[in-house]
Design an enzyme around this catalytic site. Structure first.
Site, PDB file in Angstrom:
ATOM      1  N   LYS A 115       0.832  -1.209   0.000  1.00 34.77           N
ATOM      2  CA  LYS A 115       0.000   0.000   0.000  1.00 34.77           C
ATOM      3  C   LYS A 115       0.864   1.255   0.000  1.00 34.77           C
ATOM      4  O   LYS A 115       0.542   2.237  -0.661  1.00 34.77           O
ATOM      5  CB  LYS A 115      -0.935   0.013   1.216  1.00 34.77           C
ATOM      6  N   LYS A 198      -4.819  -9.764  -6.896  1.00 33.21           N
ATOM      7  CA  LYS A 198      -5.941  -9.987  -5.980  1.00 33.21           C
ATOM      8  C   LYS A 198      -7.070  -9.001  -6.275  1.00 33.21           C
ATOM      9  O   LYS A 198      -6.811  -7.826  -6.530  1.00 33.21           O
ATOM     10  CB  LYS A 198      -5.411  -9.757  -4.551  1.00 33.21           C
ATOM     11  N   LYS A 201     -11.182  -3.888  -3.208  1.00 30.85           N
ATOM     12  CA  LYS A 201     -12.122  -2.758  -3.220  1.00 30.85           C
ATOM     13  C   LYS A 201     -11.439  -1.508  -3.771  1.00 30.85           C
ATOM     14  O   LYS A 201     -12.099  -0.616  -4.275  1.00 30.85           O
ATOM     15  CB  LYS A 201     -12.597  -2.436  -1.794  1.00 30.85           C
TER      16      LYS A 201
HETATM   17  P1  TYM Z   1     -10.523  -6.043   4.196  1.00 35.81           P
HETATM   18  O1  TYM Z   1     -11.730  -5.209   4.246  1.00 35.81           O
HETATM   19  O2  TYM Z   1      -9.400  -5.602   3.312  1.00 35.81           O
HETATM   20  O3  TYM Z   1     -10.894  -7.519   3.772  1.00 35.81           O
HETATM   21  C1  TYM Z   1     -11.924  -8.213   4.426  1.00 35.81           C
HETATM   22  C2  TYM Z   1     -11.767  -9.721   4.256  1.00 35.81           C
HETATM   23  O4  TYM Z   1     -11.874 -10.096   2.889  1.00 35.81           O
HETATM   24  C3  TYM Z   1     -10.751 -10.893   2.522  1.00 35.81           C
HETATM   25  N1  TYM Z   1     -10.445 -10.598   1.106  1.00 35.81           N
HETATM   26  C4  TYM Z   1     -10.286 -11.536   0.166  1.00 35.81           C
HETATM   27  N2  TYM Z   1     -10.371 -12.879   0.213  1.00 35.81           N
HETATM   28  C5  TYM Z   1     -10.160 -13.556  -0.945  1.00 35.81           C
HETATM   29  N3  TYM Z   1      -9.893 -12.940  -2.129  1.00 35.81           N
HETATM   30  C6  TYM Z   1      -9.806 -11.588  -2.209  1.00 35.81           C
HETATM   31  N4  TYM Z   1      -9.568 -11.009  -3.374  1.00 35.81           N
HETATM   32  C7  TYM Z   1     -10.015 -10.826  -1.025  1.00 35.81           C
HETATM   33  N5  TYM Z   1     -10.013  -9.492  -0.762  1.00 35.81           N
HETATM   34  C8  TYM Z   1     -10.272  -9.372   0.555  1.00 35.81           C
HETATM   35  C9  TYM Z   1      -9.631 -10.444   3.452  1.00 35.81           C
HETATM   36  O5  TYM Z   1      -8.635 -11.437   3.568  1.00 35.81           O
HETATM   37  C10 TYM Z   1     -10.400 -10.239   4.734  1.00 35.81           C
HETATM   38  O6  TYM Z   1     -10.593 -11.479   5.407  1.00 35.81           O
HETATM   39  N6  TYM Z   1      -7.360  -6.205   7.884  1.00 35.81           N
HETATM   40  C11 TYM Z   1      -8.661  -6.836   7.607  1.00 35.81           C
HETATM   41  C12 TYM Z   1      -9.749  -6.256   8.460  1.00 35.81           C
HETATM   42  C13 TYM Z   1      -9.566  -6.497   9.927  1.00 35.81           C
HETATM   43  C14 TYM Z   1      -9.629  -7.745  10.595  1.00 35.81           C
HETATM   44  C15 TYM Z   1      -9.450  -7.443  11.979  1.00 35.81           C
HETATM   45  C16 TYM Z   1      -9.829  -9.056  10.165  1.00 35.81           C
HETATM   46  C17 TYM Z   1      -9.342  -5.548  10.877  1.00 35.81           C
HETATM   47  N7  TYM Z   1      -9.292  -6.105  12.119  1.00 35.81           N
HETATM   48  C18 TYM Z   1      -9.448  -8.462  12.944  1.00 35.81           C
HETATM   49  C19 TYM Z   1      -9.802 -10.059  11.136  1.00 35.81           C
HETATM   50  C20 TYM Z   1      -9.624  -9.761  12.503  1.00 35.81           C
HETATM   51  C21 TYM Z   1      -8.952  -6.712   6.114  1.00 35.81           C
HETATM   52  O7  TYM Z   1      -8.241  -7.181   5.324  1.00 35.81           O
HETATM   53  O8  TYM Z   1     -10.045  -6.100   5.706  1.00 35.81           O
END
Ligand code: TYM
Length: 335
Positions: A115, A198, A201
């Site tokens: 990022k 990947k 969003k």
């Molecule tokens: P975020 O919003 O980026 O992603 C949310 C979840 O979606 C999964 N994900 C995917 N899985 C498969 N293929 C993809 N292309 C893909 N894009 C996103 C991510 O792996 C995630 O599970 N940092 C976390 C948010 C968070 C969190 C936490 C998670 C904050 N605190 C505590 C678990 C426990 C995140 O990636 O958000």
């Protein structure tokens, strides 16, 4: 008190809609696991702030994310579904954990490196650097055993484990050390137009991203325009056929059929057939979810009440844990 294992996970409200990778990589598991676990699901709005957000949109995106959790089957009566900034113990614990996290170990986080590379490290925020420490706080406040995520988050859960172990050995047993739960087959969904990166969003182009709240016609069109290859064979081969492999993974997640079974059923058929089948399966699942999410968003006051009640339930667990941590590190209690 529940005797089921505690599960915690979250998503950022960084767009109007979740994308299909969030659904397959995370939400699908969440929905399954909420029956056998004591589950907590968070909309991590403080994490979203680590990259610039439009202040006029963020609150609404937060509601939309919560509505999509419910529409996808998360039950806010059974599971706890809340907004991170409603429970200040999260950034409070994150501060304490920042003080025992090494600059070097935080620097090794690949998500930060990716990022930060977009803007140049000098202009990346300190918040973006400390993102995984806030995530550790989210997880550790609730004695979490299992963290279901996509594989891009595995390194952050490993950091959480290291920080928990370090705190426990320095200040006495305080935190449960959590495990990541990653469904290998669906751990990574790729961009439809660029099937070696990947799906995200925050992708530069919208053309390869399938949104849960999009119009069904648009979704079908995007899937039918997915990049494949010059070959004709429908076969899973991530290296040679990333586009086709991605479509097979998506179809497998939506139908529950294994990839080998799908390969067999498409023997002799063309990419057009595969794309139509994927589009139909995705639309058939997302359409009712979209309708339900829009219905929930039609009554924001009720949605806010649900989130308010759930924040209280979260605070009842997180509050005492934070107090214990404050005691352990030796902060003076307010009398
Ligand atoms: P975020 O919003 O980026 O992603 C949310 C979840 O979606 C999964 N994900 C995917 N899985 C498969 N293929 C993809 N292309 C893909 N894009 C996103 C991510 O792996 C995630 O599970 N940092 C976390 C948010 C968070 C969190 C936490 C998670 C904050 N605190 C505590 C678990 C426990 C995140 O990636 O958000």
């Amino acid at each position: 008190m529940s005797t089921k294992p505690r599960l915690f996970s979250g998503m950022q409200p960084s767009a109007d809609s979740l994308q299909i990778g969030n659904y397959i990589g995370a939400l699908l598991q969440w929905r399954e696991m909420q029956t056998t676990n004591d589950a907590i699901f968070c909309v991590v709005d403080l994490h979203a702030l680590t990259v610039p957000q439009d202040p006029k949109l963020l609150a609404e995106q937060t509601r939309k994310t919560a509505a999509q959790y419910i529409a996808a089957g998360i039950d806010p009566e059974k599971s706890i579904l809340f907004v991170q900034s409603h429970v200040p113990a999260h950034p409070q614990l994150a501060w304490i954990l920042n003080t025992i996290t090494g600059f070097g170990e935080a620097s090794r986080m690949t998500q930060f490196k990716d990022k930060a590379a977009k803007t140049g490290t000098d202009s990346a925020s300190v918040g973006l650097f400390a993102y995984p420490v806030l995530m550790a706080a989210d997880i550790l406040l609730y004695d979490t055993v299992a963290v279901p995520v996509g594989d891009d988050q595995k390194q952050h859960v490993e950091l959480t484990r290291d920080v928990a172990n370090r705190f426990n050995s320095r200040f006495g047993d305080t935190f449960v050390v959590p495990e990541p739960v990653i469904m290998k087959a669906t751990a990574r969904i790729y961009d439809l137009q660029n099937p070696t990166s990947k799906m995200s969003k925050s992708a530069a182009s919208d053309a390869g991203v399938v949104w849960m709240l999009d119009d069904p016609g648009k979704t079908a069109k995007k899937i039918k325009s997915a990049v494949t290859d010059d070959d004709r064979e429908i076969r899973f081969d991530r290296g040679a056929k990333p586009g086709v492999s991605n479509l097979l993974t998506i179809l497998s997640a939506f139908t529950g059929e294994s990839v080998p079974a799908l390969e067999a059923s498409f023997a002799g058929k063309g990419y057009g057939d595969l794309k139509t089948t994927v589009a139909d399966a995705v639309v058939a699942t997302f359409d009712p979810m979209r309708a339900r999410a829009l219905e929930l968003l039609d009554d924001p006051a009720e949605l806010d009440r649900i989130l308010g009640r759930n924040a209280e339930r979260a605070l009842a667990i997180a509050g005492p844990k934070l107090e214990l941590v404050y005691d352990r590190v030796g902060l003076l209690r307010r009398s």
